[in-house]
Design a protein around this motif. Structure first.
Motif, PDB file in Angstrom:
ATOM      1  N   SER A   9       0.860  -1.091  -0.107  1.00  0.00           N
ATOM      2  CA  SER A   9       0.254  -0.052   0.020  1.00  0.00           C
ATOM      3  C   SER A   9       0.974   1.166  -0.088  1.00  0.00           C
ATOM      4  O   SER A   9       2.252   1.165   0.112  1.00  0.00           O
ATOM      5  CB  SER A   9      -1.083  -0.106   1.185  1.00  0.00           C
ATOM      6  OG  SER A   9      -0.137  -0.066   2.304  1.00  0.00           O
ATOM      7  N   ASP A  10       0.292   2.423  -0.053  1.00  0.00           N
ATOM      8  CA  ASP A  10       0.881   3.715  -0.052  1.00  0.00           C
ATOM      9  C   ASP A  10       1.735   3.711   1.111  1.00  0.00           C
ATOM     10  O   ASP A  10       2.666   4.673   1.141  1.00  0.00           O
ATOM     11  CB  ASP A  10       0.039   5.052  -0.352  1.00  0.00           C
ATOM     12  CG  ASP A  10      -0.557   4.758  -1.850  1.00  0.00           C
ATOM     13  OD1 ASP A  10      -0.020   4.048  -2.821  1.00  0.00           O
ATOM     14  OD2 ASP A  10      -1.672   5.495  -1.963  1.00  0.00           O
ATOM     15  N   VAL A  11       1.335   3.461   2.251  1.00  0.00           N
ATOM     16  CA  VAL A  11       1.936   3.367   3.508  1.00  0.00           C
ATOM     17  C   VAL A  11       1.956   2.226   4.175  1.00  0.00           C
ATOM     18  O   VAL A  11       1.007   1.362   4.013  1.00  0.00           O
ATOM     19  CB  VAL A  11       1.436   4.630   4.438  1.00  0.00           C
ATOM     20  CG1 VAL A  11       0.025   4.201   4.791  1.00  0.00           C
ATOM     21  CG2 VAL A  11       1.973   4.634   5.878  1.00  0.00           C
ATOM     22  N   ALA A  12       3.270   1.641   4.656  1.00  0.00           N
ATOM     23  CA  ALA A  12       3.486   0.355   5.216  1.00  0.00           C
ATOM     24  C   ALA A  12       4.306   0.465   6.406  1.00  0.00           C
ATOM     25  O   ALA A  12       5.060   1.683   6.503  1.00  0.00           O
ATOM     26  CB  ALA A  12       3.886  -0.637   4.298  1.00  0.00           C
ATOM     27  N   VAL A  13       4.161  -0.449   7.210  1.00  0.00           N
ATOM     28  CA  VAL A  13       5.337  -0.532   8.390  1.00  0.00           C
ATOM     29  C   VAL A  13       6.182  -1.793   8.266  1.00  0.00           C
ATOM     30  O   VAL A  13       5.402  -2.800   8.099  1.00  0.00           O
ATOM     31  CB  VAL A  13       4.632  -0.204   9.875  1.00  0.00           C
ATOM     32  CG1 VAL A  13       5.632  -0.424  11.259  1.00  0.00           C
ATOM     33  CG2 VAL A  13       4.136   1.164   9.976  1.00  0.00           C
ATOM     34  N   VAL A  14       7.373  -1.974   8.451  1.00  0.00           N
ATOM     35  CA  VAL A  14       8.107  -3.077   8.217  1.00  0.00           C
ATOM     36  C   VAL A  14       9.124  -3.053   9.332  1.00  0.00           C
ATOM     37  O   VAL A  14       9.572  -2.017  10.053  1.00  0.00           O
ATOM     38  CB  VAL A  14       8.972  -3.051   6.979  1.00  0.00           C
ATOM     39  CG1 VAL A  14       7.947  -2.997   5.850  1.00  0.00           C
ATOM     40  CG2 VAL A  14      10.021  -1.934   6.769  1.00  0.00           C
ATOM     41  N   ALA A  32      10.546   4.531  -7.767  1.00  0.00           N
ATOM     42  CA  ALA A  32      11.035   5.221  -8.851  1.00  0.00           C
ATOM     43  C   ALA A  32      12.090   4.452  -9.768  1.00  0.00           C
ATOM     44  O   ALA A  32      12.949   5.129 -10.168  1.00  0.00           O
ATOM     45  CB  ALA A  32      11.540   6.622  -8.665  1.00  0.00           C
ATOM     46  N   ASP A  33      11.796   3.221 -10.002  1.00  0.00           N
ATOM     47  CA  ASP A  33      12.606   2.224 -10.735  1.00  0.00           C
ATOM     48  C   ASP A  33      14.061   2.226 -10.326  1.00  0.00           C
ATOM     49  O   ASP A  33      15.117   2.127 -10.965  1.00  0.00           O
ATOM     50  CB  ASP A  33      12.654   3.137 -12.320  1.00  0.00           C
ATOM     51  CG  ASP A  33      11.302   2.736 -12.730  1.00  0.00           C
ATOM     52  OD1 ASP A  33      10.401   1.943 -12.754  1.00  0.00           O
ATOM     53  OD2 ASP A  33      11.035   3.884 -13.774  1.00  0.00           O
ATOM     54  N   GLY A  48       5.507   5.601  -0.541  1.00  0.00           N
ATOM     55  CA  GLY A  48       5.785   5.760  -1.918  1.00  0.00           C
ATOM     56  C   GLY A  48       6.943   4.605  -2.414  1.00  0.00           C
ATOM     57  O   GLY A  48       7.598   4.870  -3.575  1.00  0.00           O
ATOM     58  N   ALA A  49       6.950   3.287  -1.857  1.00  0.00           N
ATOM     59  CA  ALA A  49       7.867   2.547  -2.262  1.00  0.00           C
ATOM     60  C   ALA A  49       7.001   1.044  -2.870  1.00  0.00           C
ATOM     61  O   ALA A  49       5.714   0.924  -2.351  1.00  0.00           O
ATOM     62  CB  ALA A  49       8.858   2.016  -1.202  1.00  0.00           C
ATOM     63  N   THR A  50       7.529   0.255  -3.763  1.00  0.00           N
ATOM     64  CA  THR A  50       6.993  -0.842  -3.903  1.00  0.00           C
ATOM     65  C   THR A  50       7.446  -2.124  -3.630  1.00  0.00           C
ATOM     66  O   THR A  50       6.906  -3.140  -3.467  1.00  0.00           O
ATOM     67  CB  THR A  50       6.870  -0.859  -5.668  1.00  0.00           C
ATOM     68  OG1 THR A  50       8.354  -0.940  -6.008  1.00  0.00           O
ATOM     69  CG2 THR A  50       6.146   0.166  -6.192  1.00  0.00           C
TER      70      THR A  50
END
Length: 657
Positions: free
Chosen positions: A99-104, A125-126, A158-160
């Protein structure tokens, strides 16, 4: 000193007052949102030889230098860290960020030593970001069974993809290391909670606006053991890890993610921190147990049983901490200091050592927390908090005792009276105040006025009725029933007596229970002497009151009423009534000026001569016929804790509702 334990009695209705349901006013307390569905996925970290992690095993000179610096920060000597020659020990496969925001976060079961460090990177961003350091620590609270060592929670936006790895000396790989990715879900109310104005913290001189656990969607089924309580003697300031690039509507999700990592992966009872503050200055309730109470957290190893934890969302090693967040941290510290009795800009004794009352996490642990920028703001936070307490709080610092001889010496620079003070009159007619310290008793501090108060039959510590940042006093003239307002002045003074209304002789049990209507100004309750009806008088904010509104019937059965503030921890002011038999009954405020239908029988017999509600302290001062004083505080849903205070109140007239 705890002198006795009163038995807890099952809740029951013992009186028959009738509560009247009022229309909803414009000052409605924020409603909580429904529990939000969250999900999480954990993967084991693998040996560097595993094909799935090949592209994460390369460690550049920068990465190795970072690992060495991490080990030094964790307490390893620079020479030993260099000799250890860090290398990649375990790596996770790259994991999708859902998702747009996650916690790891990374956790493990074995103690791996300070030379072992954790790094992570994100894909967006690739391209992959550089590997970044993350603080790691041991299990923070030995009292919380089933805990695992691990990293701080990492907020990702903002990460995939995300990947984590462990570096350390050869042969030092931790056992059972795993990476967890938490999707905190999207709540319907996430984007409608509070305001988020850049550069402006939320208002609130006494108690800042605190968004509840319900508002950020805490799933209460995740909590394990009941909350533990302590004596707050200091504060540890933290920051969270990961991104600073979050939006106002993402904050509830971030909190849910941190909560999930702390309870499900670290194995703690609850979220670690007592309070969290976002970069706009909004304050959020952390660990469960009541924001007004001294709840023990799990935020700093070795310091949890004597300090409160406040954490700012963001990584402040990277960017400057916003002034709004700094101000709100100071407000929380000041408000809690007014309840616990610490001086935020002084030294305190923690575990037998003299230390700063307000410290950064790095002062008490091997960590970079709370970041270079936030750490540099600690002197400002200390001064601001102390200034707030001096202007409108009862801190109790440096105060003198009022003995049975009815004399007192005022401490220099003593704060003006607050809405949680106890007011008392000596045999000479002078007025004194005492500040409640929830965990340790009462501080008998100062003479408010040497003038004779013999002509008043009711004197109320009313809080800030005029919105000037100072607490005021209401007094009723015995002969005429007129109400007089004494406004709080600079220091420990009362100034500017003025009329506040006539005809109050027909009312009994005058009580200022705190803010009943949600407008952040104290309100007034009174019972009609003839009918027993309970009336609400809404404050105007200028020292007066609006027309009476009946909010209950049958309250004539009570011999004593006490405004206790947020007794049950739901963020709304409550009321306790005690009948002639000493039976205490709790009426829960609804936040709009009235009370929830029904009542709750509280534990014990409260057959004391005097009961003084302490709204800001979530407690009641009880004085028996011999002048002995006791603090009665909430303990769970219906239980109480009773603590004897000294010296004696013998010979003093203690004013109550």
């Amino acid at each position: 000193m705890r002198i006795r334990r009163l038995s807890i009695v099952a809740a029951a209705t013992v009186v028959a007052p009738v509560l009247i349901v009022l229309p909803q006013s414009g000052h409605r307390a924020s409603a909580g949102q429904e529990t939000v569905a969250t999900s999480e996925r954990s993967v084991e970290l693998l040996a560097p030889s595993a094909p799935a992690v090949a592209h994460g095993t390369v460690a550049s000179r920068r990465d190795l230098a970072l690992a060495t610096a991490q080990a030094v920060q964790a307490g390893v000597s620079a020479r030993a860290a260099t000799v250890a020659s860090p290398r990649v020990l375990e790596v996770s496969p790259a994991q999708a960020v859902p998702s747009d925001v996650a916690v790891v976060g990374v956790s493990w079961s074995n103690d791996v030593g300070r030379s072992t460090v954790v790094q992570y990177r994100t894909y967006g961003a690739d391209a992959w970001s550089d590997w970044q350091a993350i603080d790691a620590d041991a299990a923070t609270s030995s009292a919380e069974e089933g805990t695992r060592s691990g990293s701080d929670p990492i907020v990702v936006t903002g990460a995939t993809q995300v990947q984590a790895r462990v570096l350390g000396p050869a042969g030092g790989a931790p056992a059972d290391a795993r990476l967890t990715v938490i999707d905190p879900g999207q709540g319907e109310g996430d984007d409608g909670i509070g305001t988020a104005q850049p550069g402006a913290a939320e208002a609130g001189a006494a108690r800042p606006r605190i968004h509840s656990r319900a508002e950020w969607g805490a799933n209460e089924s995740w909590r394990k053991d009941p909350p533990s309580y302590m004596t707050i003697k200091g504060v540890v300031v933290h920051h969270t890890a990961g991104t600073n690039n979050y939006s106002p509507s993402q904050v509830p999700a971030i909190l849910r993610g941190i909560y999930a990592f702390h309870t499900k992966d670290r194995g703690w009872n609850d979220i670690a921190y007592n309070f969290l503050v976002d970069k706009w200055g909004r304050v959020w309730e952390g660990r469960y147990g009541g924001v007004s109470r001294a709840v023990q957290g799990a935020h700093a190893t070795g310091y949890n049983t004597q300090t409160m934890g406040v954490s700012v969302l963001g990584d402040y090693n990277k960017v400057s901490v916003p002034s709004a967040a700094v101000t709100s941290v100071a407000k929380v510290i000041a408000w809690k200091g007014s309840l616990a009795g610490y001086n935020p800009d002084a030294m305190t004794t923690l575990y037998g050592r003299r230390e700063r009352t307000v410290q950064g996490h790095r002062d008490v642990g091997q960590t970079t927390c709370p970041g270079t920028s936030l750490y540099a703001q600690l002197p400002t936070i200390r001064r601001t908090a102390r200034s707030l307490m001096t202007g409108s709080y009862a801190a109790g610092g440096g105060s003198q005792s009022v003995g049975s001889g009815n004399t007192a010496t005022a401490a220099p620079s003593t704060p003006a009276p607050s809405g949680a003070d106890v007011l008392m009159r000596s045999s000479s007619g002078a007025l004194f105040r005492s500040a409640p310290l929830v965990s340790t008793g009462l501080t008998y501090a100062s003479k408010l006025s040497g003038s004779s108060w013999a002509g008043y039959d009711a004197v109320l510590s009313a809080g800030d009725l005029t919105r000037d940042g100072r607490a005021d006093v209401l007094a009723r003239v015995r002969a005429t029933g007129r109400l007089v307002l004494f406004t709080g002045g600079a220091g420990n003074t009362l100034t500017g007596a003025r009329a506040a209304g006539a005809g109050w002789g027909s009312r009994t049990h005058l009580v200022v229970p705190g803010d009943l209507t949600g407008d952040r100004v104290p309100d007034l309750l009174a019972v009609d002497r003839r009918t027993g009806d309970l009336f609400l008088y809404r404050s105007t904010g200028t020292g007066g009151f609006r027309a009476a509104v009946r909010v209950g019937r049958g309250f004539g059965v009570f011999t004593r009423l006490a405004g206790v503030g947020d007794w049950n921890g739901d963020g709304k002011a409550d009321l306790v009534g005690v009948n002639a038999s000493g039976t205490p009954t709790l009426f829960r405020g609804n936040g709009t000026g009235g009370f929830v239908t029904g009542s709750t029988r509280l534990a014990g017999s409260w057959g004391y001569r005097t009961l003084v509600g302490l709204p800001g302290a979530r407690a009641v001062l009880a004085v028996d016929g011999a002048g002995a004083g006791y603090l009665i505080g909430a303990q769970g849903a219906t239980g109480i804790r009773v603590t004897k205070v000294s010296p004696s109140f013998r010979g003093l007239t203690v004013f109550a509702g």
